[in-house]
Design an enzyme around this catalytic site. Structure first.
Site, PDB file in Angstrom:
ATOM      1  N   TYR A 109       0.862  -1.192   0.000  1.00 42.08           N
ATOM      2  CA  TYR A 109       0.000   0.000   0.000  1.00 42.08           C
ATOM      3  C   TYR A 109       0.894   1.238   0.000  1.00 42.08           C
ATOM      4  O   TYR A 109       1.886   1.309   0.742  1.00 42.08           O
ATOM      5  CB  TYR A 109      -0.909   0.031   1.230  1.00 42.08           C
ATOM      6  CG  TYR A 109      -1.723   1.308   1.314  1.00 42.08           C
ATOM      7  CD1 TYR A 109      -2.964   1.397   0.707  1.00 42.08           C
ATOM      8  CD2 TYR A 109      -1.221   2.430   1.968  1.00 42.08           C
ATOM      9  CE1 TYR A 109      -3.693   2.572   0.749  1.00 42.08           C
ATOM     10  CE2 TYR A 109      -1.942   3.610   2.021  1.00 42.08           C
ATOM     11  CZ  TYR A 109      -3.180   3.681   1.416  1.00 42.08           C
ATOM     12  OH  TYR A 109      -3.888   4.844   1.437  1.00 42.08           O
ATOM     13  N   GLU A 197      -3.309   7.585  -4.117  1.00 38.01           N
ATOM     14  CA  GLU A 197      -3.299   6.278  -3.467  1.00 38.01           C
ATOM     15  C   GLU A 197      -3.053   5.183  -4.495  1.00 38.01           C
ATOM     16  O   GLU A 197      -3.723   5.143  -5.523  1.00 38.01           O
ATOM     17  CB  GLU A 197      -4.633   6.023  -2.755  1.00 38.01           C
ATOM     18  CG  GLU A 197      -4.682   4.699  -2.012  1.00 38.01           C
ATOM     19  CD  GLU A 197      -6.030   4.451  -1.357  1.00 38.01           C
ATOM     20  OE1 GLU A 197      -6.113   4.510  -0.119  1.00 38.01           O
ATOM     21  OE2 GLU A 197      -7.014   4.207  -2.097  1.00 38.01           O
TER      22      GLU A 197
END
Length: 389
Positions: A109, A197
């Site tokens: 992530y 993101e």
């Protein structure tokens, strides 16, 4: 302003972030053609909506043949996807993204957000990719790596290397991860983003670092200088009321209550919503008509509020500084003709007496108030007892 995955990947690729080969499609035929152009024998057909959780909702389909691609495209286009971010109404799929399916061995992530409290860009990374960041923070908080970027010098290569090594990457992977991290930071900074993101950022079998998914959000106030970003706006993905407000220069956010609010000034709008809650009611919206609210602008605001079928009463609260109460009153009177819900008006500031006179002489059943608290109380009462109002 949010954009689609394929648009975010196109922007990030321009800053050196590696992404899979892909193409947007609006029909099954275009999806098949995109697959032939990409080549290979494994593709991912992804629904493009402004919401996360598409995979769990069936919005991402892996295909091995052109027939599979066509079938996946036909199943997704026009379908309504319901995820934890769309709400129960879901979102209709109008476009797809077809890309090469990259086999991978690890999911990571990587996120960049604007930390308003610290007034810094915050970099967040985790070795637990493929999960929602909220779930990672709740279930595995120790896996989170965080860095605040000093704006005077920007994100430094040594900081990117700290993140890469903290994710447990080997030397070959670290150099590519550093390139990706710095590229995302430059995109965030140079395009006036508020969020970048990549989830997941994957490690392939041949040690490549690839952004398998990407999201970006941008500061609406900076779009005037980012025309290429503004052109990526997809109004089909937005609340129709918010899209209409944007076209007329109004600041509108739809809520779930039944008292419509027409206010000038964001601070007064928030205070009015608080007073409605304190009086026992629920605001149906946040709406700031701005400092130069002409009668036409007020009329547009009324139309916008009334487009919400849940509205049972409308509260107009104006403190005129740059604005003028008589202008607002003229717009209120024009909009109130034929109005089928109770209307409460509270005016203060420039030309307030003239504004009150216009409303009093209109002959319309408009409730007035001298204070914000009184206006909120009357609005809550009128929403509960519309016939009596």
């Amino acid at each position: 302003m949010d954009i689609h995955e394929y648009q975010a990947k196109e922007l990030l690729a321009g800053f050196g972030v590696p992404v899979p080969r892909g193409s947007v499609a609006y029909s099954a035929d275009q999806a098949v053609y995109a697959a032939t152009e990409i080549g290979g024998w494994h593709w991912a057909v992804k629904a493009q909506i402004h919401a996360g959780g598409r995979g769990k909702a069936g919005g991402v389909k892996l295909c091995r043949t052109y027939q599979d691609v066509a079938a996946a495209a036909k199943a997704l286009l026009g379908a309504t996807l319901v995820t934890h971010q769309t709400g129960p109404a879901g979102k209709v799929v109008h476009r797809l993204y077809v890309e090469a399916a990259e086999p991978f061995v690890r999911e990571l992530y990587l996120g960049f957000v604007l930390d308003r409290k610290a007034e810094r860009i915050r970099v967040i990374a985790s070795a637990e990719g493929g999960m929602e960041i909220e779930d990672i923070a709740r279930d595995k908080p120790d896996s989170l790596l965080q860095i605040e970027v000093e704006p005077a010098v920007g994100l430094q290569p040594f900081q990117a290397r700290e993140i890469a090594f903290g994710l447990g990457l080997n030397l070959k992977q670290v150099s590519q991860a550093v390139q990706t991290i710095l590229g995302c930071y430059r995109a965030f900074r140079d395009l006036d983003a508020t969020m970048v993101e990549i989830n997941p950022l994957v490690i392939t079998k041949d040690d490549r670092v690839v952004a398998l998914d990407a999201k970006m959000s941008f500061d609406d106030n900076a779009l005037f200088r980012r025309r290429q970003i503004a052109e990526m706006r997809d109004v089909q993905e937005e609340d129709p009321r918010e899209a209409m407000a944007n076209q007329h220069g109004l600041n509108y956010v739809g809520l779930t209550g039944d008292i419509g609010c027409i206010i000038n000034g964001a601070g007064l709008a928030m205070a009015t919503m608080d007073m409605i809650k304190y009086a026992g009611g629920e605001p149906a919206n946040f709406l700031d008509v701005g400092g130069g609210a002409s009668p036409e602008r007020v009329q547009t605001a009324f139309n916008l509020v009334l487009s919400d079928k849940n509205v049972k009463a409308i509260l107009v609260s104006i403190f005129a500084g740059i604005n003028r109460c008589d202008w607002v009153a003229q717009g209120v009177v024009q909009a109130a003709c034929g109005l089928k819900v109770p209307l409460i008006v509270r005016l203060a500031g420039t030309n307030v007496e003239a504004g009150r006179k216009i409303i009093a002489e209109s002959g319309l059943p408009i409730l007035t108030a001298d204070s914000l608290a009184e206006a909120a109380q009357k609005a809550v009462w009128a929403a509960r007892e519309p016939l009596a109002a």
